[in-house]
Design a protein around this motif. Structure first.
Motif, PDB file in Angstrom:
ATOM      1  N   ILE A 101       0.877  -1.175   0.000  1.00 34.99           N
ATOM      2  CA  ILE A 101       0.000   0.000   0.000  1.00 34.99           C
ATOM      3  C   ILE A 101       0.909   1.218   0.000  1.00 34.99           C
ATOM      4  O   ILE A 101       1.674   1.436   0.937  1.00 34.99           O
ATOM      5  CB  ILE A 101      -0.930   0.008   1.222  1.00 34.99           C
ATOM      6  N   ASP A 102       0.835   2.005  -1.065  1.00 34.61           N
ATOM      7  CA  ASP A 102       1.709   3.160  -1.188  1.00 34.61           C
ATOM      8  C   ASP A 102       1.251   4.343  -0.323  1.00 34.61           C
ATOM      9  O   ASP A 102       2.073   5.085   0.201  1.00 34.61           O
ATOM     10  CB  ASP A 102       1.807   3.604  -2.646  1.00 34.61           C
ATOM     11  N   ASN A 103      -0.051   4.531  -0.181  1.00 31.32           N
ATOM     12  CA  ASN A 103      -0.601   5.646   0.588  1.00 31.32           C
ATOM     13  C   ASN A 103      -1.610   5.120   1.610  1.00 31.32           C
ATOM     14  O   ASN A 103      -2.817   5.230   1.407  1.00 31.32           O
ATOM     15  CB  ASN A 103      -1.274   6.661  -0.338  1.00 31.32           C
ATOM     16  N   PRO A 104      -1.142   4.560   2.727  1.00 32.70           N
ATOM     17  CA  PRO A 104      -2.073   3.964   3.682  1.00 32.70           C
ATOM     18  C   PRO A 104      -3.084   4.951   4.258  1.00 32.70           C
ATOM     19  O   PRO A 104      -4.183   4.566   4.638  1.00 32.70           O
ATOM     20  CB  PRO A 104      -1.168   3.398   4.777  1.00 32.70           C
ATOM     21  N   GLY A 105      -2.743   6.220   4.283  1.00 38.50           N
ATOM     22  CA  GLY A 105      -3.689   7.207   4.789  1.00 38.50           C
ATOM     23  C   GLY A 105      -4.885   7.423   3.886  1.00 38.50           C
ATOM     24  O   GLY A 105      -5.893   7.993   4.299  1.00 38.50           O
ATOM     25  N   ASP A 106      -4.792   6.971   2.639  1.00 34.88           N
ATOM     26  CA  ASP A 106      -5.879   7.130   1.675  1.00 34.88           C
ATOM     27  C   ASP A 106      -6.776   5.904   1.553  1.00 34.88           C
ATOM     28  O   ASP A 106      -7.727   5.910   0.782  1.00 34.88           O
ATOM     29  CB  ASP A 106      -5.304   7.458   0.288  1.00 34.88           C
ATOM     30  N   VAL A 107      -6.484   4.856   2.305  1.00 34.34           N
ATOM     31  CA  VAL A 107      -7.268   3.632   2.238  1.00 34.34           C
ATOM     32  C   VAL A 107      -8.505   3.784   3.130  1.00 34.34           C
ATOM     33  O   VAL A 107      -8.399   4.070   4.321  1.00 34.34           O
ATOM     34  CB  VAL A 107      -6.439   2.408   2.695  1.00 34.34           C
ATOM     35  N   GLU A 108      -9.687   3.624   2.533  1.00 34.30           N
ATOM     36  CA  GLU A 108     -10.924   3.702   3.311  1.00 34.30           C
ATOM     37  C   GLU A 108     -11.121   2.404   4.073  1.00 34.30           C
ATOM     38  O   GLU A 108     -10.886   1.324   3.550  1.00 34.30           O
ATOM     39  CB  GLU A 108     -12.115   3.968   2.403  1.00 34.30           C
TER      40      GLU A 108
END
Length: 65
Positions: A7-14
Motif C-alpha cells: 500500500i503506497d498511501n495507507p492514509g488514503d485507504v478507506e
C-alpha cells in the motif's frame, strides 16, 4: 507465481469499523469525543443515531385531553 502486496498511501485507504454497544454507552462515548475534525463527524453520526433510537425505544407517555 509470486506476488507482493504493498500500500503506497495507507492514509488514503478507506476502512469500515462496525461497533455494537448499548445506547447508553453510545451516549457516554458521544459526550467524551472532542469537537475537532474528524471526531466531530463521528459525534454527529452518534448524535443522529441515538436521537432516532430514543424516539423509537423510549416509552411514550399518555396525554390526557
Amino acid at each position: 507465481m509470486r506476488a507482493t502486496f504493498q500500500i503506497d498511501n495507507p492514509g488514503d485507504v478507506e476502512m469500515v469499523l462496525t461497533v455494537k454497544m448499548k445506547l447508553s454507552d453510545w451516549v457516554a462515548l458521544q459526550k467524551q469525543l472532542p469537537s475537532e475534525y474528524p471526531s466531530w463527524k463521528l459525534t454527529a453520526a452518534i448524535s443522529e443515531m441515538t436521537m432516532h433510537a430514543k424516539q423509537v425505544f423510549t416509552p411514550s407517555k399518555a396525554v390526557d385531553t
